[in-house]
Design a protein around this motif. Structure first.
Motif, PDB file in Angstrom:
ATOM      1  N   VAL A  45      -9.464   0.654  58.144  1.00  9.37           N
ATOM      2  CA  VAL A  45     -10.802   0.729  58.732  1.00  9.37           C
ATOM      3  C   VAL A  45     -11.771   0.152  57.718  1.00  9.37           C
ATOM      4  CG1 VAL A  45     -12.566   2.231  59.707  1.00  9.37           C
ATOM      5  CG2 VAL A  45     -10.167   2.862  59.893  1.00  9.37           C
ATOM      6  N   ARG A  46     -12.614  -0.738  58.165  1.00  9.65           N
ATOM      7  CA  ARG A  46     -13.575  -1.325  57.249  1.00  9.65           C
ATOM      8  C   ARG A  46     -14.977  -0.879  57.639  1.00  9.65           C
ATOM      9  NH1 ARG A  46     -13.450  -7.394  57.243  1.00  9.65           N
ATOM     10  NH2 ARG A  46     -14.292  -6.957  59.292  1.00  9.65           N
ATOM     11  N   ALA A  47     -15.731  -0.496  56.637  1.00 11.82           N
ATOM     12  CA  ALA A  47     -17.134  -0.153  56.856  1.00 11.82           C
ATOM     13  C   ALA A  47     -17.905  -0.605  55.633  1.00 11.82           C
ATOM     14  CB  ALA A  47     -17.291   1.350  57.050  1.00 11.82           C
ATOM     15  N   GLY A  48     -18.982  -1.313  55.875  1.00 15.55           N
ATOM     16  CA  GLY A  48     -19.835  -1.738  54.770  1.00 15.55           C
ATOM     17  C   GLY A  48     -19.085  -2.493  53.699  1.00 15.55           C
ATOM     18  N   GLY A  49     -18.113  -3.289  54.083  1.00 15.65           N
ATOM     19  CA  GLY A  49     -17.447  -4.160  53.123  1.00 15.65           C
ATOM     20  C   GLY A  49     -16.266  -3.519  52.424  1.00 15.65           C
ATOM     21  N   SER A  50     -16.101  -2.202  52.518  1.00 13.69           N
ATOM     22  CA  SER A  50     -14.937  -1.615  51.865  1.00 13.69           C
ATOM     23  C   SER A  50     -13.924  -1.198  52.919  1.00 13.69           C
ATOM     24  CB  SER A  50     -15.344  -0.422  51.002  1.00 13.69           C
ATOM     25  OG  SER A  50     -15.810   0.609  51.825  1.00 13.69           O
ATOM     26  N   VAL A  51     -12.673  -1.345  52.569  1.00 13.09           N
ATOM     27  CA  VAL A  51     -11.595  -1.083  53.511  1.00 13.09           C
ATOM     28  C   VAL A  51     -10.850   0.181  53.099  1.00 13.09           C
ATOM     29  CG1 VAL A  51      -9.437  -1.975  54.450  1.00 13.09           C
ATOM     30  CG2 VAL A  51     -11.335  -3.534  53.995  1.00 13.09           C
ATOM     31  N   GLU A  52     -10.640   1.044  54.034  1.00 13.91           N
ATOM     32  CA  GLU A  52      -9.895   2.263  53.754  1.00 13.91           C
ATOM     33  C   GLU A  52      -8.652   2.264  54.623  1.00 13.91           C
ATOM     34  OE1 GLU A  52     -11.775   5.778  55.129  1.00 13.91           O
ATOM     35  OE2 GLU A  52     -10.398   7.112  54.074  1.00 13.91           O
ATOM     36  N   VAL A  53      -7.511   2.565  54.036  1.00  5.22           N
ATOM     37  CA  VAL A  53      -6.299   2.693  54.829  1.00  5.22           C
ATOM     38  C   VAL A  53      -6.080   4.173  55.106  1.00  5.22           C
ATOM     39  CG1 VAL A  53      -3.812   2.324  54.911  1.00  5.22           C
ATOM     40  CG2 VAL A  53      -5.304   0.600  53.888  1.00  5.22           C
ATOM     41  N   VAL A  54      -6.073   4.484  56.383  1.00  3.89           N
ATOM     42  CA  VAL A  54      -5.911   5.881  56.787  1.00  3.89           C
ATOM     43  C   VAL A  54      -4.451   6.095  57.144  1.00  3.89           C
ATOM     44  CG1 VAL A  54      -6.660   7.671  58.391  1.00  3.89           C
ATOM     45  CG2 VAL A  54      -8.230   5.826  57.759  1.00  3.89           C
ATOM     46  N   ALA A  55      -3.738   6.805  56.324  1.00  2.11           N
ATOM     47  CA  ALA A  55      -2.341   7.098  56.646  1.00  2.11           C
ATOM     48  C   ALA A  55      -1.940   8.335  55.877  1.00  2.11           C
ATOM     49  CB  ALA A  55      -1.442   5.924  56.268  1.00  2.11           C
ATOM     50  N   GLY A  56      -0.910   8.953  56.289  1.00  2.00           N
ATOM     51  CA  GLY A  56      -0.463  10.143  55.574  1.00  2.00           C
ATOM     52  C   GLY A  56       0.547  10.886  56.399  1.00  2.00           C
ATOM     53  N   ASP A  57       0.999  11.979  55.878  1.00  2.00           N
ATOM     54  CA  ASP A  57       1.969  12.784  56.612  1.00  2.00           C
ATOM     55  C   ASP A  57       1.232  13.583  57.682  1.00  2.00           C
ATOM     56  OD1 ASP A  57       3.891  11.838  54.948  1.00  2.00           O
ATOM     57  OD2 ASP A  57       3.619  13.474  53.492  1.00  2.00           O
ATOM     58  N   GLY A  58       1.931  13.836  58.763  1.00  2.00           N
ATOM     59  CA  GLY A  58       1.331  14.642  59.820  1.00  2.00           C
ATOM     60  C   GLY A  58       0.152  13.934  60.459  1.00  2.00           C
ATOM     61  N   LEU A  59      -0.738  14.711  60.997  1.00  2.00           N
ATOM     62  CA  LEU A  59      -1.871  14.148  61.721  1.00  2.00           C
ATOM     63  C   LEU A  59      -3.071  14.065  60.772  1.00  2.00           C
ATOM     64  CD1 LEU A  59      -2.900  13.296  64.571  1.00  2.00           C
ATOM     65  CD2 LEU A  59      -3.670  15.642  64.846  1.00  2.00           C
ATOM     66  N   VAL A  60      -3.559  12.862  60.570  1.00  2.00           N
ATOM     67  CA  VAL A  60      -4.715  12.644  59.689  1.00  2.00           C
ATOM     68  C   VAL A  60      -5.904  12.265  60.548  1.00  2.00           C
ATOM     69  CG1 VAL A  60      -5.611  11.321  57.741  1.00  2.00           C
ATOM     70  CG2 VAL A  60      -3.168  11.780  57.912  1.00  2.00           C
ATOM     71  N   ARG A  61      -7.013  12.962  60.329  1.00  2.00           N
ATOM     72  CA  ARG A  61      -8.214  12.645  61.113  1.00  2.00           C
ATOM     73  C   ARG A  61      -9.304  12.149  60.192  1.00  2.00           C
ATOM     74  NH1 ARG A  61      -9.294  16.710  65.968  1.00  2.00           N
ATOM     75  NH2 ARG A  61      -7.144  17.184  66.569  1.00  2.00           N
ATOM     76  N   ARG A  62     -10.117  11.287  60.696  1.00  2.00           N
ATOM     77  CA  ARG A  62     -11.194  10.734  59.886  1.00  2.00           C
ATOM     78  C   ARG A  62     -12.305  10.279  60.821  1.00  2.00           C
ATOM     79  NH1 ARG A  62      -9.670   8.970  54.910  1.00  2.00           N
ATOM     80  NH2 ARG A  62      -8.146  10.570  55.304  1.00  2.00           N
ATOM     81  N   ARG A  63     -13.535  10.432  60.368  1.00  2.00           N
ATOM     82  CA  ARG A  63     -14.659   9.841  61.107  1.00  2.00           C
ATOM     83  C   ARG A  63     -15.270   8.817  60.171  1.00  2.00           C
ATOM     84  NH1 ARG A  63     -18.628  10.866  65.037  1.00  2.00           N
ATOM     85  NH2 ARG A  63     -20.670  10.066  64.444  1.00  2.00           N
ATOM     86  N   VAL A  64     -15.286   7.541  60.566  1.00  2.00           N
ATOM     87  CA  VAL A  64     -15.802   6.482  59.707  1.00  2.00           C
ATOM     88  C   VAL A  64     -17.106   5.974  60.308  1.00  2.00           C
ATOM     89  CG1 VAL A  64     -15.328   4.289  58.577  1.00  2.00           C
ATOM     90  CG2 VAL A  64     -13.453   5.858  59.088  1.00  2.00           C
ATOM     91  N   ALA A  65     -18.204   6.259  59.604  1.00  2.00           N
ATOM     92  CA  ALA A  65     -19.505   5.837  60.115  1.00  2.00           C
ATOM     93  C   ALA A  65     -19.688   4.340  59.886  1.00  2.00           C
ATOM     94  CB  ALA A  65     -20.613   6.619  59.405  1.00  2.00           C
TER      95      ALA A  65
END
Lengths: 270, 411
Positions: free
Chosen positions: B91-111
C-alpha cells in the motif's frame, strides 16, 4: 524522469536531445553487444504496460529487419524500471536539421540515400511516415542514415496516426485530409525535406508550431510553395513533381526519386 | 470524488478478484469456504467500511480453510485493508510504501493511500480489463487511486517481492526473432501514367537475410528465471487473442454516398458550389447524382497537434473499445490520453451521416462542448443530441480541446 547515469547496462554519457516523445543520450554500449564502437545512442521513452512494450519492440524489430545501409542500425531494446529504451548507432555528423557541414551536392546525396533507405522500408511493407530533416542523420563518413521510424507502421494498417507537430511541414496534406500513407506520402516528405535542406525554407512557410490547429488549417487550405528562385531548375522540377497533388505525377517509388537526385548531385554515391 | 481503478494482473498464479462497489477481494484459496467468502463479498456490496469489516470473522469465516485472501474497502479518504495467509500486499501513501503481511488476519487502515497492489513475480497488468464489478480470474491486481485535491501522480508500481538488482530486460534487434512479425510484403506502387511503366518493385534486398542459424539466446541468463523477464513474460503470459489489434476498416465498411462530379471528375458533396479538390465552380457539373465511396469528411486536430482523419464514425474517450457501436462494427474506437483528467470512458462520438459530420455527447461526466463564435462561449451539448460540425469549429471533450477541419465544405 531525470538523467540517471545508467539505464540497464548502458552507461549514459551525455544527453543529446529531446525528440519524438523521448530523450536521446550518448552512451557507452555494454560489452555483450560486441560492437566495435565506443559510443551508441540510447533513446529513453516513458514506459507503459506490457502491451505497450510489445508494440514498441515489434515496431523496432520490423525496422531492424530491413537492414539497409542507409537505415540507422538498431541494437537492442528493453525496459528498465518504468522506462522503455532502445539503442542505435551514433551518427556524429548530426542531422540535416543543420546541414551546414555539407555542400549542395552532399545534401542532395544525403537525401537520395535517405530515399533509398525509405525504398527498402517500402519494399518490406513499412511506411516511414516521419521523414524530415531531423530524421536524416549524417555519419562520420558523410553518408546518410534514415532514423527512427517514429510513426512508421505496417503499410497494411489503415489506422491514421497521430503526427507530432514538429513534422507537420513535411506531411503530405493528403494524409491530413484522411488519405492513407504509402510510397507517395514518403516521397512527398523526402522532397519537402530536400527543399528545406537546400533553401532553409519550408514548402509551407511560416507554420507556427505553437498553434497546431492553425498549422493544419494552413496546410489544408494552401498548396505548397517551391522556391524556384533559390533552387536549380532540375532540382526544383523534381521537388515540384514530388509535391504534386496527383500522386501519379510523383516518382512512383522512393528509389526512382533517388535515381533522379543522383542525376543532379553531380556525382554518384560515395 | 476519489476515483478507484481496479486492474487485474495475468500470470501463473490462480486467484480470483472480486469487486462489488467499494469492496475488493482477492483470494487464492479453493473450496467451499473460499466460495462462501466470494459470495459474501458480492453480497455485501456497497455497505460502509465499518459494516463490511465487522462481518469479518463473525458473519464470514476467515480461518485457514478459506485460504489466503486480501480484502479492501476503498473509502474516499482511506483504504481499509485486511490480509490473511501472508499475501504480500503493498500500500502506498504519500510516497512511502508499506507491505502489509503477517500471520493470521492483519488489519490496517491506510489514510490517503494512492495505490494498492499485489503483484506476484511474472504477472502483468491487463490494461484491457478494469474491474468495475463482478469476479475475474487473476494472478494479482492493482488499485490506482486518484484523489482530487493533491493530484496524486500515478507511477507504475515497483515490484513488490523481488527487489533484485535491475537486470536489463532486453530484446535484441540485430537478431530479431521473427515469430511475431508479419511476413514482408512490399507496399503497392501507384500506377504511373501509361507511357512510362512503373518500374517493377523488384526487391531491393535479398528477400530476408535469414537470421543467423538460431536467434542468439536471451542475452542474460536471468531471462527464464524469477526476475520478471518482461519480453518473454509478455509473449507467453498473454495468450494470443487477448491483445486488441487496431481495427482496420475493410472494404465492406466503406460507405457510399450520393454526390456530384465536377468537370474534372472530382467527387463532391452535392451542396457545394466549388469543387473541394480543384476549386472549379460546380455549375459546370452535370448535376447527375452518382453514388460513390465517401471520401474522408475532415480531420479532428487536438491541441497537441495530433490529428485524426474522419473516414467513418468514431467514438472518443478514455477507453471506448467496449462501446456497443464499436463492438457492432459501426464505429472506430479512438482512445485519447486523458491529460486533463476530464474524459469519460466513452465520452463523445463524431458521427458521419451522409456528407455531414455530427458531434454527439455520449453521457460524459464533464461534458462535450462546441464553441459558439457569436456568443463567444462554450455550448455544452445535451446527452445524445447531435450537433452538426462546420469546418473550423472548435470543440472540447471535458477540457481537451480540438478543432474540426474539412477541405470538403467551405463555410
Amino acid at each position: 524522469m531525470q538523467d540517471a547515469g545508467r539505464i540497464a547496462d548502458y552507461e549514459l554519457v551525455d544527453p543529446l536531445a529531446d525528440g519524438g516523445h523521448g530523450r536521446f543520450h550518448l552512451a557507452v554500449p555494454p560489452a555483450r553487444l560486441g560492437l566495435d564502437v565506443d559510443r551508441v545512442v540510447v533513446k529513453v521513452v516513458a514506459g507503459g504496460d506490457d502491451t505497450a512494450f510489445r508494440r514498441f519492440t515489434r515496431e523496432l524489430k520490423l525496422f531492424a529487419r530491413v537492414a539497409h545501409p542507409n537505415l540507422v542500425r538498431l541494437y537492442d531494446a528493453g525496459q528498465h524500471e518504468d522506462r522503455f529504451f532502445y539503442s542505435m548507432e551514433w551518427c556524429p555528423g548530426g542531422s540535416l536539421e543543420d546541414p551546414a557541414a555539407l555542400d549542395r551536392s552532399g545534401r542532395i546525396r544525403a537525401v537520395a540515400q535517405a530515399a533509398r533507405a525509405a525504398h527498402a522500408l517500402h519494399e518490406s511493407g513499412i511506411v516511414h511516415r516521419d521523414i524530415r530533416p531531423g530524421n536524416v542523420l549524417v555519419r562520420a563518413d558523410g553518408s546518410a542514415a534514415l532514423a527512427d521510424l517514429g510513426l512508421a507502421q505496417l503499410g497494411s494498417s489503415s489506422m491514421t496516426s497521430m503526427a507530432p507537430m514538429a513534422s507537420i511541414g513535411f506531411v503530405d496534406p493528403e494524409l491530413l485530409r484522411g488519405g492513407s500513407a504509402g510510397r507517395p506520402t514518403d516521397v512527398y516528405a523526402l522532397a519537402a525535406t530536400l527543399h528545406r535542406v537546400l533553401t532553409a525554407q519550408d514548402v509551407f512557410a511560416g507554420l507556427d508550431p505553437a498553434d497546431p490547429m492553425l498549422a493544419v488549417r494552413t496546410v489544408l487550405r494552401r498548396p505548397p510553395t517551391v522556391r524556384r528562385d533559390l533552387l536549380d531548375d532540375d532540382v526544383a522540377a523534381i521537388i515540384e513533381a514530388c509535391l504534386d497533388v496527383a500522386v501519379e505525377a510523383r516518382p512512383p517509388t522512393a528509389e526512382a526519386l533517388a535515381d533522379l537526385l543522383d542525376g543532379c548531385s553531380g556525382g554518384t554515391e560515395p | 470524488m476519489t476515483a478507484h481503478v481496479v486492474i487485474p494482473h495475468h500470470g501463473a498464479g490462480t486467484g480470483r478478484l472480486v469487486r462489488q462497489g467499494r469492496t475488493v477481494l482477492f483470494t487464492t484459496g479453493e473450496g467451499p469456504a473460499t466460495a462462501a467468502l466470494v459470495g459474501w463479498c458480492r453480497f455485501v456490496g456497497d455497505r460502509s467500511a465499518a459494516e463490511v469489516l465487522a462481518d469479518l470473522g463473525r458473519a464470514v469465516d476467515t480461518g485457514p480453510s478459506v485460504g489466503p485472501f486480501v480484502l479492501l474497502v476503498l473509502d474516499d479518504d482511506a483504504v481499509e485493508v485486511a490480509v490473511s495467509g501472508g499475501l504480500p500486499l503493498a500500500v502506498r501513501a504519500g510516497g512511502s510504501v508499506e507491505v502489509v503481511a503477517g500471520d493470521g488476519l492483519v488489519r490496517r487502515r491506510v489514510a490517503a493511500a494512492d495505490g494498492v497492489w499485489l503483484v506476484p513475480d511474472g504477472s502483468v497488468a491487463d490494461p484491457l480489463l478494469e474491474l468495475e464489478r463482478g469476479v475475474v480470474a487473476a494472478a494479482g491486481f492493482e488499485v490506482r487511486i486518484s484523489r482530487p485535491a493533491p493530484a496524486a501522480a500515478w507511477a507504475s508500481p515497483p515490484a513488490v517481492a523481488a527487489v533484485s538488482a535491475p537486470t536489463p530486460d532486453v530484446v535484441s534487434l540485430t537478431a530479431p526473432d521473427d515469430e511475431d512479425l508479419p511476413p514482408v510484403e512490399p507496399l503497392p506502387v501507384v500506377a504511373a501514367p501509361a507511357p512510362e511503366p512503373a518500374p517493377a518493385p523488384e526487391p531491393a534486398l535479398a528477400p530476408e537475410p535469414a537470421p543467423a542459424p538460431e536467434p542468439a539466446p536471451a542475452p542474460e541468463p536471468a531471462a527464464a528465471a524469477v526476475a520478471a523477464a518482461v519480453p518473454d513474460a509478455v509473449a507467453s503470459a498473454v495468450p494470443g487473442g487477448s491483445i486488441v489489434e487496431p481495427i482496420e476498416p475493410t472494404e465492406d465498411e466503406q460507405v457510399h454516398v450520393q454526390g456530384l462530379r465536377c468537370s474534372r471528375d472530382h467527387f463532391n458533396d452535392p451542396r457545394v458550389r466549388y469543387c473541394a479538390v480543384c476549386g472549379i465552380a460546380m455549375h459546370q457539373a452535370s448535376f447527375i447524382l452518382e453514388e460513390e465511396v465517401r471520401p474522408p469528411l475532415g480531420v479532428l486536430t487536438f491541441s497537441d497537434g495530433s490529428h485524426r482523419s474522419l473516414a467513418r464514425t468514431i467514438v472518443l474517450g478514455r477507453d471506448p473499445v467496449d462501446d456497443p457501436a464499436v463492438l457492432r462494427g459501426e464505429a472506430t474506437a479512438v482512445p485519447l490520453v486523458d491529460v486533463t483528467n476530464t474524459l469519460s470512458r466513452v465520452h463523445a462520438e463524431i458521427r458521419l451521416v451522409g456528407w455531414d459530420v455530427l458531434i454527439v455527447d455520449r453521457g460524459s461526466t464533464n461534458g462535450t462542448y462546441v464553441w459558439d463564435e457569436a456568443r463567444r462561449a462554450w455550448d455544452r451539448l445535451g446527452v445524445d443530441q447531435p450537433r452538426a460540425l462546420l469546418p473550423g469549429t472548435h470543440v472540447a471533450f471535458g477540457r481537451q480541446a480540438a478543432t474540426f477541419e474539412s477541405p470538403l465544405r467551405q463555410r
